[in-house]
Design a protein around this motif. Structure first.
Motif, PDB file in Angstrom:
ATOM      1  N   LEU A 114      20.627 -69.399  30.594  1.00  0.00           N
ATOM      2  CA  LEU A 114      21.443 -68.640  30.538  1.00  0.00           C
ATOM      3  C   LEU A 114      20.739 -67.691  32.134  1.00  0.00           C
ATOM      4  CD1 LEU A 114      24.407 -66.433  30.507  1.00  0.00           C
ATOM      5  CD2 LEU A 114      22.702 -65.615  28.946  1.00  0.00           C
ATOM      6  N   LYS A 115      20.630 -67.971  32.849  1.00  0.00           N
ATOM      7  CA  LYS A 115      20.209 -66.932  34.383  1.00  0.00           C
ATOM      8  C   LYS A 115      20.099 -65.203  34.055  1.00  0.00           C
ATOM      9  CE  LYS A 115      18.230 -70.493  35.389  1.00  0.00           C
ATOM     10  NZ  LYS A 115      16.458 -70.740  35.497  1.00  0.00           N
ATOM     11  N   GLY A 116      21.339 -64.849  33.503  1.00  0.00           N
ATOM     12  CA  GLY A 116      22.904 -63.543  33.865  1.00  0.00           C
ATOM     13  C   GLY A 116      23.258 -63.455  33.073  1.00  0.00           C
ATOM     14  N   VAL A 117      23.516 -62.472  32.624  1.00  0.00           N
ATOM     15  CA  VAL A 117      25.559 -61.787  32.824  1.00  0.00           C
ATOM     16  C   VAL A 117      25.765 -60.946  33.718  1.00  0.00           C
ATOM     17  CG1 VAL A 117      25.656 -62.899  30.288  1.00  0.00           C
ATOM     18  CG2 VAL A 117      25.036 -60.683  31.167  1.00  0.00           C
ATOM     19  N   ARG A 118      26.659 -61.092  34.338  1.00  0.00           N
ATOM     20  CA  ARG A 118      27.843 -60.078  34.884  1.00  0.00           C
ATOM     21  C   ARG A 118      28.217 -58.662  34.372  1.00  0.00           C
ATOM     22  NH1 ARG A 118      31.660 -59.059  39.587  1.00  0.00           N
ATOM     23  NH2 ARG A 118      32.274 -61.220  39.600  1.00  0.00           N
ATOM     24  N   LEU A 119      28.121 -57.661  34.735  1.00  0.00           N
ATOM     25  CA  LEU A 119      29.177 -56.464  33.618  1.00  0.00           C
ATOM     26  C   LEU A 119      29.937 -56.319  35.162  1.00  0.00           C
ATOM     27  CD1 LEU A 119      26.515 -55.154  31.274  1.00  0.00           C
ATOM     28  CD2 LEU A 119      28.128 -57.123  31.097  1.00  0.00           C
ATOM     29  N   ASP A 120      31.755 -56.069  35.163  1.00  0.00           N
ATOM     30  CA  ASP A 120      31.643 -55.457  35.747  1.00  0.00           C
ATOM     31  C   ASP A 120      32.922 -54.499  36.031  1.00  0.00           C
ATOM     32  OD1 ASP A 120      32.856 -56.063  39.019  1.00  0.00           O
ATOM     33  OD2 ASP A 120      35.332 -56.781  38.105  1.00  0.00           O
ATOM     34  N   SER A 121      33.397 -54.009  34.768  1.00  0.00           N
ATOM     35  CA  SER A 121      33.100 -53.233  34.613  1.00  0.00           C
ATOM     36  C   SER A 121      33.689 -52.065  32.784  1.00  0.00           C
ATOM     37  CB  SER A 121      34.958 -53.697  34.111  1.00  0.00           C
ATOM     38  OG  SER A 121      35.364 -54.850  33.303  1.00  0.00           O
ATOM     39  N   GLY A 122      33.372 -50.774  32.546  1.00  0.00           N
ATOM     40  CA  GLY A 122      33.750 -50.165  31.619  1.00  0.00           C
ATOM     41  C   GLY A 122      32.543 -49.195  32.002  1.00  0.00           C
ATOM     42  N   ASP A 123      32.170 -48.935  30.807  1.00  0.00           N
ATOM     43  CA  ASP A 123      30.717 -47.811  31.141  1.00  0.00           C
ATOM     44  C   ASP A 123      29.854 -48.865  31.240  1.00  0.00           C
ATOM     45  OD1 ASP A 123      28.731 -46.347  30.364  1.00  0.00           O
ATOM     46  OD2 ASP A 123      29.584 -45.486  28.745  1.00  0.00           O
ATOM     47  N   LEU A 124      29.459 -48.814  32.360  1.00  0.00           N
ATOM     48  CA  LEU A 124      28.037 -49.536  32.784  1.00  0.00           C
ATOM     49  C   LEU A 124      27.045 -49.117  32.302  1.00  0.00           C
ATOM     50  CD1 LEU A 124      28.704 -50.365  36.162  1.00  0.00           C
ATOM     51  CD2 LEU A 124      29.045 -51.995  34.189  1.00  0.00           C
ATOM     52  N   ALA A 125      27.001 -48.042  31.710  1.00  0.00           N
ATOM     53  CA  ALA A 125      25.777 -47.184  30.897  1.00  0.00           C
ATOM     54  C   ALA A 125      25.432 -48.136  29.679  1.00  0.00           C
ATOM     55  CB  ALA A 125      25.140 -46.397  31.526  1.00  0.00           C
ATOM     56  N   ALA A 126      26.463 -47.482  28.927  1.00  0.00           N
ATOM     57  CA  ALA A 126      26.820 -48.066  27.473  1.00  0.00           C
ATOM     58  C   ALA A 126      26.310 -49.970  27.307  1.00  0.00           C
ATOM     59  CB  ALA A 126      27.653 -47.566  26.823  1.00  0.00           C
ATOM     60  N   LEU A 127      27.391 -50.177  28.197  1.00  0.00           N
ATOM     61  CA  LEU A 127      27.497 -52.305  27.809  1.00  0.00           C
ATOM     62  C   LEU A 127      26.298 -52.611  28.620  1.00  0.00           C
ATOM     63  CD1 LEU A 127      31.085 -51.879  29.286  1.00  0.00           C
ATOM     64  CD2 LEU A 127      30.520 -52.984  27.452  1.00  0.00           C
ATOM     65  N   SER A 128      25.392 -52.498  29.319  1.00  0.00           N
ATOM     66  CA  SER A 128      24.099 -52.953  29.136  1.00  0.00           C
ATOM     67  C   SER A 128      23.435 -52.552  28.825  1.00  0.00           C
ATOM     68  CB  SER A 128      23.675 -52.380  31.313  1.00  0.00           C
ATOM     69  OG  SER A 128      23.554 -50.413  30.775  1.00  0.00           O
ATOM     70  N   VAL A 129      22.717 -51.387  27.375  1.00  0.00           N
ATOM     71  CA  VAL A 129      22.170 -51.162  26.929  1.00  0.00           C
ATOM     72  C   VAL A 129      22.678 -52.524  25.700  1.00  0.00           C
ATOM     73  CG1 VAL A 129      20.888 -50.233  24.944  1.00  0.00           C
ATOM     74  CG2 VAL A 129      21.537 -48.774  26.819  1.00  0.00           C
ATOM     75  N   ALA A 130      23.354 -52.669  25.732  1.00  0.00           N
ATOM     76  CA  ALA A 130      24.359 -53.422  24.191  1.00  0.00           C
ATOM     77  C   ALA A 130      24.426 -54.118  24.653  1.00  0.00           C
ATOM     78  CB  ALA A 130      25.805 -53.200  23.666  1.00  0.00           C
ATOM     79  N   VAL A 131      23.985 -55.266  25.345  1.00  0.00           N
ATOM     80  CA  VAL A 131      23.975 -56.253  25.880  1.00  0.00           C
ATOM     81  C   VAL A 131      22.833 -56.980  26.528  1.00  0.00           C
ATOM     82  CG1 VAL A 131      24.535 -58.329  28.168  1.00  0.00           C
ATOM     83  CG2 VAL A 131      26.376 -56.624  27.780  1.00  0.00           C
ATOM     84  N   ARG A 132      21.851 -55.650  26.896  1.00  0.00           N
ATOM     85  CA  ARG A 132      20.430 -56.136  26.492  1.00  0.00           C
ATOM     86  C   ARG A 132      19.803 -57.032  25.035  1.00  0.00           C
ATOM     87  NH1 ARG A 132      17.674 -58.319  30.677  1.00  0.00           N
ATOM     88  NH2 ARG A 132      17.552 -59.723  28.519  1.00  0.00           N
ATOM     89  N   ARG A 133      20.712 -55.602  24.529  1.00  0.00           N
ATOM     90  CA  ARG A 133      20.087 -56.102  22.776  1.00  0.00           C
ATOM     91  C   ARG A 133      20.613 -57.721  22.321  1.00  0.00           C
ATOM     92  NH1 ARG A 133      22.059 -51.769  20.968  1.00  0.00           N
ATOM     93  NH2 ARG A 133      20.583 -50.817  21.564  1.00  0.00           N
ATOM     94  N   ILE A 134      22.305 -57.863  22.656  1.00  0.00           N
ATOM     95  CA  ILE A 134      22.637 -59.186  22.878  1.00  0.00           C
ATOM     96  C   ILE A 134      21.768 -60.092  23.053  1.00  0.00           C
ATOM     97  CG2 ILE A 134      24.156 -60.738  22.631  1.00  0.00           C
ATOM     98  CD1 ILE A 134      26.270 -58.247  22.688  1.00  0.00           C
ATOM     99  N   LEU A 135      21.486 -60.458  24.006  1.00  0.00           N
ATOM    100  CA  LEU A 135      20.444 -61.160  24.933  1.00  0.00           C
ATOM    101  C   LEU A 135      19.490 -61.214  24.082  1.00  0.00           C
ATOM    102  CD1 LEU A 135      21.252 -60.568  28.726  1.00  0.00           C
ATOM    103  CD2 LEU A 135      22.662 -62.296  27.209  1.00  0.00           C
TER     104      LEU A 135
END
Length: 460
Positions: free
Chosen positions: A248-269
């Motif tokens: 996995l080189k990365g993931v893309r977020l294209d909608s929603g609350d990008l600030a909150a989602l990016s924090v949660a996604v970083r934790r998942i990754l």
């Protein structure tokens, strides 16, 4: 051939000069921006490369001459002699310009052309088109790049612009600091890194998100950047991490609350061991939205910016103009006089004579002031002249400059601007725009030309 990429009145003026015996006169014209857009504190010069290529290749074909001969507005003037002039047309002039990637300000000439009158007239529309567009995009992109700090910005806007404009936009954006473009033609033409991720359609074309991710990783095991927000962003991120793992080189977020989602996604990754996977964010981003995300601590590594960047949406039309500043019957230095020309109409006045812009820096290397002076006017040794020779007698004075060199210059130019000019805050209380000074000698010439015009003496 770009000869007809112009306004009709450039051709009617050319025909008029020809038939009135004015073709041998020599004109100097300058391209500048009278006023910066309200949302800009500086501009970044761009588009010169396209203008020079146009001047090198400018020709009229037989088909184009036949078309012009059939136009009612030109029919009377398209005599065999004028058709012959167009058939043999070449650009023979001298060009000076502020190099691409240089920051500049209102009223500072970014391009100066000295050429036979017809040639100087004919090139106006194309020069303005190329420089106005590329400079507008470069100046917008610079703001976006500045807002992103250490994160990268990818130019994502091809679908929001005319195909050729999109290519020029990709070049301008990369020149001022974007890390790449989604436009493949721009990548091939200019050597720009081409970047991209998966599409929503890919996910929706498979029976499940899991199947889509598995298929993508199978096809692109070395470039798996998965779009995880088609259905549920957090579930998608978890699936991407579980399926791609170390690929996995990365993931893309294209909608929603990008600030909150990016924090949660970083934790998942990170919890899944995908600590090197990048988070790419897109979706109606601009410099203000990116600044907000950074202030919120969003762990976003790359921003894909499209519509706002390639349309320069808050300042979509740059008001560059191209004006006659002097005219004569012989080339400068050949023993004849050149008459300085200026307009004095309200809100549209111009400065007479051919000019140079001199830049002064403070002890830290930051911009302190600019001075617009007459060409050849003595200036102190610490002055940095901005306009440099580009073409002499219709030929380049040096090989085309590589885009990497423009990119380095733009980086240095932005680093040399005072903090107040780098602010992306659009509020008027940030202070008056930076303005170049006019040298005393140029100021005196303005008054002399004004007096001459008012007295009715005209050109001498």
């Amino acid at each position: 051939m770009d000869a007809l990429h112009t306004d009709l009145y450039q051709l009617t003026m050319a025909a008029g000069y020809f038939h009135r015996g004015m073709a041998s006169r020599v004109a100097t014209c300058e391209l500048f921006v009278r006023r910066l857009p309200r949302h800009r504190r500086f501009l970044v010069a761009m588009g010169l490369d396209r203008v020079v290529r146009y001047l090198e290749e400018l020709r009229f074909t037989e088909e184009q001459i036949a078309y012009l001969s059939a136009l009612p507005a030109l029919a009377d003037a398209m005599t065999p002699a004028f058709c012959g002039y167009l058939r043999d047309f070449r650009f023979h002039g001298d060009v000076w310009a502020i190099p691409e990637g240089t920051a500049f300000f209102a009223n500072e000439p970014v391009l100066r052309v000295t050429a036979p009158l017809i040639e100087a007239q004919l090139i106006e529309t194309f020069a303005l088109s190329a420089i106005n567009h590329a400079t507008a995009i470069a100046s917008k992109a610079a703001r976006v790049v500045l807002s992103a700090g250490d994160a990268g910005v990818i130019e994502f806007g091809s679908r929001r612009a005319h195909p050729e404009a999109a290519i020029d936009a990709a070049r301008a954006a990369y020149a001022v600091g974007c890390v790449g473009t989604s436009n493949v033609e721009a990548g091939m033409r200019f050597g720009i890194p081409v970047l991209g991720t998966a599409a929503h359609m890919w996910t929706m074309a498979h029976p499940t998100e899991q199947a889509a991710f598995e298929a993508y990783v199978a096809v692109f095991p070395s470039a798996a950047i998965l779009l995880v927000d088609t259905y549920d962003t957090l579930v998608g991120a978890a699936r991407a991490a579980a399926i791609a793992r170390d690929k996995l080189k990365g993931v893309r977020l294209d909608s929603g609350d990008l600030a909150a989602l990016s924090v949660a996604v970083r934790r998942i990754l990170d919890d899944a061991g995908c600590t090197s996977a990048k988070i790419v964010a897109s979706g109606d981003l601009n410099e203000h939205r990116i600044a907000e995300l950074r202030r919120a601590g969003a762990p976003i590594d790359l921003y894909g910016v499209g519509t706002d960047l390639v349309t320069s949406i808050d300042a979509p039309a740059l008001g560059g103009v191209y004006k006659l500043v002097e005219i004569g019957d012989v080339e400068r230095g050949a023993g004849g006089e050149r008459t300085p020309i200026a307009k004095f109409s309200e809100g549209k006045s111009t400065l007479p004579g051919a000019h140079q812009v001199h830049r002064f820096r403070d002890r830290s290397g930051k911009l302190a002031r600019d001075v617009i002076a007459l060409e050849g006017e003595p200036m102190s040794p610490d002055a940095e002249p901005l306009l440099a020779p580009v073409m002499a007698r219709g030929a380049r004075v040096a090989p085309p400059e590589g885009l990497d060199a423009v990119r380095l210059r733009a980086r240095a130019q932005l680093a040399g601007l005072p903090d107040a000019l780098l602010s992306i805050d659009d509020e008027p209380e940030q202070g008056a725009p930076f303005a170049a000074d006019v040298s005393p000698r140029l100021g005196a010439l303005v008054e002399a030309v004004r007096a001459r015009v008012v007295s009715g003496a005209g050109q001498r």
